[in-house]
Design an enzyme around this catalytic site. Structure first.
Site, PDB file in Angstrom:
ATOM      1  N   LYS A 158       0.806  -1.278   0.096  1.00  0.00           N
ATOM      2  CA  LYS A 158       0.075  -0.199   0.090  1.00  0.00           C
ATOM      3  C   LYS A 158       0.880   1.257   0.012  1.00  0.00           C
ATOM      4  O   LYS A 158       1.938   1.215   0.561  1.00  0.00           O
ATOM      5  CB  LYS A 158      -1.009   0.031   1.365  1.00  0.00           C
ATOM      6  CG  LYS A 158      -1.835  -1.055   1.311  1.00  0.00           C
ATOM      7  CD  LYS A 158      -2.834  -0.692   2.553  1.00  0.00           C
ATOM      8  CE  LYS A 158      -3.811  -1.891   2.559  1.00  0.00           C
ATOM      9  NZ  LYS A 158      -4.803  -1.868   3.762  1.00  0.00           N
ATOM     10  N   GLU A 200       1.386  -4.985   4.510  1.00  0.00           N
ATOM     11  CA  GLU A 200       0.531  -5.848   5.334  1.00  0.00           C
ATOM     12  C   GLU A 200       0.347  -7.363   5.016  1.00  0.00           C
ATOM     13  O   GLU A 200       0.305  -7.336   3.599  1.00  0.00           O
ATOM     14  CB  GLU A 200      -0.754  -5.227   5.678  1.00  0.00           C
ATOM     15  CG  GLU A 200      -0.758  -3.782   6.057  1.00  0.00           C
ATOM     16  CD  GLU A 200      -2.152  -3.066   6.310  1.00  0.00           C
ATOM     17  OE1 GLU A 200      -2.853  -3.118   5.699  1.00  0.00           O
ATOM     18  OE2 GLU A 200      -2.293  -2.011   6.966  1.00  0.00           O
ATOM     19  N   ARG A 292     -13.099  13.694   7.947  1.00  0.00           N
ATOM     20  CA  ARG A 292     -14.051  14.600   7.473  1.00  0.00           C
ATOM     21  C   ARG A 292     -15.596  13.956   7.587  1.00  0.00           C
ATOM     22  O   ARG A 292     -15.538  12.821   8.243  1.00  0.00           O
ATOM     23  CB  ARG A 292     -13.812  14.746   5.926  1.00  0.00           C
ATOM     24  CG  ARG A 292     -13.977  13.137   5.461  1.00  0.00           C
ATOM     25  CD  ARG A 292     -13.953  13.365   3.914  1.00  0.00           C
ATOM     26  NE  ARG A 292     -14.366  11.766   3.254  1.00  0.00           N
ATOM     27  CZ  ARG A 292     -13.412  10.941   3.372  1.00  0.00           C
ATOM     28  NH1 ARG A 292     -12.289  11.102   3.553  1.00  0.00           N
ATOM     29  NH2 ARG A 292     -13.951   9.741   2.744  1.00  0.00           N
TER      30      ARG A 292
HETATM   31  C1  MV4 Z   1      -6.751  -4.337   2.673  1.00  0.00           C
HETATM   32  C2  MV4 Z   1      -7.564  -5.422   2.279  1.00  0.00           C
HETATM   33  C3  MV4 Z   1      -7.110  -6.789   2.626  1.00  0.00           C
HETATM   34  N1  MV4 Z   1      -5.811  -6.825   3.616  1.00  0.00           N
HETATM   35  N2  MV4 Z   1      -5.663  -4.383   3.494  1.00  0.00           N
HETATM   36  C4  MV4 Z   1      -9.022  -0.970  -0.132  1.00  0.00           C
HETATM   37  C5  MV4 Z   1      -9.066   0.235   0.102  1.00  0.00           C
HETATM   38  C6  MV4 Z   1      -7.906   0.911   1.344  1.00  0.00           C
HETATM   39  N3  MV4 Z   1      -8.525   1.696   2.144  1.00  0.00           N
HETATM   40  C7  MV4 Z   1      -7.577  -0.611   1.806  1.00  0.00           C
HETATM   41  N4  MV4 Z   1      -8.190  -1.672   1.232  1.00  0.00           N
HETATM   42  C8  MV4 Z   1      -8.102  -2.930   1.327  1.00  0.00           C
HETATM   43  N5  MV4 Z   1      -7.100  -3.021   2.166  1.00  0.00           N
HETATM   44  C9  MV4 Z   1      -5.359  -5.657   3.907  1.00  0.00           C
HETATM   45  N6  MV4 Z   1      -4.352  -5.862   4.824  1.00  0.00           N
HETATM   46  C10 MV4 Z   1      -8.614  -5.248   1.300  1.00  0.00           C
HETATM   47  C11 MV4 Z   1      -8.966  -3.935   0.757  1.00  0.00           C
HETATM   48  C12 MV4 Z   1      -9.762  -3.712  -0.222  1.00  0.00           C
HETATM   49  C13 MV4 Z   1     -11.162  -3.320   0.206  1.00  0.00           C
HETATM   50  C14 MV4 Z   1     -11.352  -2.607   1.734  1.00  0.00           C
HETATM   51  C15 MV4 Z   1     -12.205  -1.747   1.869  1.00  0.00           C
HETATM   52  C16 MV4 Z   1     -13.438  -2.258   0.993  1.00  0.00           C
HETATM   53  C17 MV4 Z   1     -13.333  -2.675  -0.294  1.00  0.00           C
HETATM   54  C18 MV4 Z   1     -12.263  -3.316  -0.687  1.00  0.00           C
HETATM   55  C19 MV4 Z   1     -11.992  -3.695  -1.900  1.00  0.00           C
HETATM   56  C20 MV4 Z   1     -10.989  -4.383  -2.372  1.00  0.00           C
HETATM   57  C21 MV4 Z   1      -9.722  -4.272  -1.373  1.00  0.00           C
END
Ligand code: MV4
Length: 445
Positions: A158, A200, A292
Site C-alpha cells: 500500500k 501488510e 471529514r
Molecule cells: C486491505 C485489504 C485486505 N487486506 N488491507 C482497499 C482500500 C484501502 N482503504 C484499503 N483496502 C483494502 N485493504 C489488507 N491488509 C483489502 C482492501 C480492499 C477493500 C477494503 C475495503 C472495501 C473494499 C475493498 C476492496 C478491495 C480491497
C-alpha cells in the site's frame, strides 16, 4: 456561534450543510464554478460567489479564490464538505491564519492520519488492533522479499500517501513481488508525489465496517456505532447501512472502544470515521481514519437520531459533547444514485434530466441537489443524490428502499437505480451475507 459559514463544496453536500445552517440561524455563502451556476446550492444559499472555471483546480480546489470569497463576504467559518479540500491540512492552516474557523480537525490531526504509515504507528502505540505486517516503509525490493517471508503470503503493498485503493497491489507469491513493488511505487509516485510503500498481510474477503466518532475541543470523544460499507465497486461505495448485519453487541462494544482510543490518541476534534477491516472470524483491524464528514453519514443520523452537520458546527464553535455513545435505534440503508449506466460497466452518463419524480412517504429521505431541467456537468463525480430508507428492522428497511426506488423516476440520463432495485432483491444481500468481494460476481439481469 458563527454568524456566516462559507461552504467550500458543491452538490448534495453543499445543500446538506446549507439546510442545517438555516435551522441554526446561520447565514450561508455558496461558492460555485461556472459549470454550477444553476445548481441548487447556489439558489438556496444567502449569498453566492463564482470562484472560477469548471475544472476543480480552477474552482473548488482553488484556495486563493475560496479565501477571497470568504473575505469579501465576511464569513467567519468554512465548511469543506467531503472530497476537494476537506482533508487538505494546508487549507485548514490557511483558514486559521486568516482568522476563519475551519469546520474540521486541526492541520496536525489531518496530517497525522493522512500518512498511513504514521497513522498505523500511532494506532499501535494507542493499542488499536492493526493488520499484521512490517512497521515502517519498505526500503527496497530485497526488503520487501525478506518482509514477505515473515508476514507470509498473500501480502498487500500500500502507498503511505494513499487510501481508497490507489497504489495497492496484492502479492500471492515471491515470483510476483518484484514487479508488484515496482508498479506500486511508480503508481504512488505518479498519484501522490510520494512513493512510500508499506506491507501488510492480505486479509481475504473482509467486510468494511467503519465507526463514526465525534470529539470536542476539551478531550471528550464518543462513538455513534457503525456503518457497513462492504457493497463497493472498484473502491466506490454504492450502498451503506447501519447497523451492520454482521455486527454483534459484543463486537460493537469492542470496535467502538477501539475507535474511541484511535480518535483520543490524537485528541481528535470534530466528527470523523475509523475504517476497519473485519475478517470472517470477527477479528477487526484499523485501516484508516477519515477526518471529514462522509457521504454515508446519513445512515448514522437516521439510526441514532442525531444531526452530524449540526454537531460539526457546534464542536467547531467550542461546544462540549456529552461524552456518551450512541446506539442504533432503527435500521437505515443508503443507495447512492449516480449518473452512471449499470448495464454498461457503470460508465458516467452526464447530461440533462428531462423528467424527475422523487420518492417520499414514511421512512424515506432523499438528499439531492438535482431537479427537472438540471444539467449534470461532466467535470465532477457522478453522484446526483442519496436515497435513504429507515425502518425498525433490516427487512423492512429493504422493503421501504425497494418501494422508494420503484417510485424514483429520472429521465434523460442513465442512473444506478436499476442496479439498486436488483440488489434489494438479491438473496445474499437480503440475508446480510456479503463481503467487499460481493459486487465482483454480481451481474445485472
Ligand atoms: C486491505 C485489504 C485486505 N487486506 N488491507 C482497499 C482500500 C484501502 N482503504 C484499503 N483496502 C483494502 N485493504 C489488507 N491488509 C483489502 C482492501 C480492499 C477493500 C477494503 C475495503 C472495501 C473494499 C475493498 C476492496 C478491495 C480491497
Amino acid at each position: 456561534m458563527f454568524k456566516k459559514i462559507l461552504i467550500a463544496n458543491r452538490g448534495e453536500i453543499a445543500l446538506r450543510v446549507i439546510r442545517t445552517c438555516k435551522e441554526m440561524g446561520i447565514k450561508t455563502v455558496a461558492v460555485y464554478s461556472t459549470a454550477d451556476r444553476n445548481s441548487l446550492h447556489v439558489k438556496f444559499a444567502d449569498e453566492a460567489i463564482c470562484i472560477g472555471k469548471p475544472s476543480s483546480t480552477d474552482s473548488y480546489l482553488n484556495i486563493p479564490h475560496i479565501m477571497a470569497a470568504a473575505e469579501i463576504t465576511n464569513a467567519d467559518a468554512i465548511h469543506p464538505g467531503y472530497g476537494f479540500l476537506a482533508e487538505n491540512a494546508k487549507f485548514a492552516q490557511i483558514c486559521t491564519d486568516h482568522g476563519i474557523k475551519f469546520i474540521g480537525p486541526t492541520p496536525d490531526m489531518i496530517n497525522a492520519m493522512g500518512d498511513k504509515v504514521t497513522a498505523k504507528e500511532t494506532m499501535i502505540k494507542a493499542g488499536v488492533p492493526v493488520v499484521p505486517g512490517v512497521e515502517g516503509l519498505l526500503e527496497s525490493v530485497e526488503h520487501a522479499i525478506e518482509s514477505a517471508k515473515t508476514v507470509g503470503y498473500p501480502v498487500i503493498l500500500k502507498a503511505t500517501a494513499g487510501g481508497g485503493g490507489k497504489g495497492m497491489r496484492v502479492v500471492w507469491s515471491e515470483e510476483e513481488i518484484e514487479k508488484a513493488f515496482d508498479t506500486a511505487k511508480a503508481e504512488a509516485a505518479a498519484s501522490f508525489k510520494n512513493d512510500g510503500i508499506y506491507m501488510e498481510k492480505f486479509v481475504e474477503e473482509p467486510r468494511h465496517i467503519e465507526i463514526q466518532v465525534a470529539g470536542d475541543q476539551y478531550g471528550s470523544v464518543c462513538h455513534l456505532s457503525e456503518r457497513d460499507c462492504s457493497i463497493q465497486r472498484r473502491h466506490q461505495k454504492l450502498v451503506e447501512e447501519s447497523p451492520s448485519p454482521f455486527m454483534t453487541p459484543e463486537l460493537r462494544e469492542k470496535m467502538g472502544e477501539a475507535a474511541i482510543k484511535a480518535a483520543a490518541s490524537i485528541n481528535y476534534e470534530g466528527v470523523g470515521t475509523i475504517e476497519f477491516l473485519v475478517d470472517k472470524h470477527r477479528n477487526f483491524y484499523f485501516m484508516e481514519m477519515n477526518t471529514r464528514i462522509q457521504v454515508e453519514h446519513c445512515v448514522t443520523e437516521e439510526v441514532v437520531n442525531y444531526d452530524l452537520i449540526k454537531e460539526q458546527i457546534k464542536i467547531a464553535a467550542g461546544h462540549k459533547i456529552s461524552g456518551k455513545n450512541y446506539y442504533p435505534q432503527m435500521h437505515a440503508i443508503e443507495c447512492r444514485i449516480n449518473a452512471e449506466d449499470p448495464y454498461n460497466d457503470f460508465r458516467p452518463s452526464p447530461g440533462k434530466i428531462t423528467v424527475l419524480h422523487t420518492p417520499g412517504g414514511h421512512g424515506v429521505r432523499v438528499d439531492s441537489h438535482v431537479y427537472a431541467g438540471y444539467v449534470i456537468p461532466p467535470y465532477y463525480d457522478s453522484m446526483i443524490g442519496k436515497l435513504i430508507a429507515v425502518a425498525q428492522t433490516r427487512e423492512e428497511a429493504i422493503d421501504t428502499m425497494s418501494r422508494a426506488l420503484s417510485e424514483y423516476v429520472i429521465e434523460g440520463i442513465k442512473t444506478t437505480i436499476p442496479f439498486h432495485l436488483q440488489l434489494m432483491q438479491n438473496e445474499d444481500f437480503r440475508k446480510g451475507n456479503f463481503t467487499t468481494k460481493f459486487l465482483e460476481s454480481f451481474v445485472m439481469k
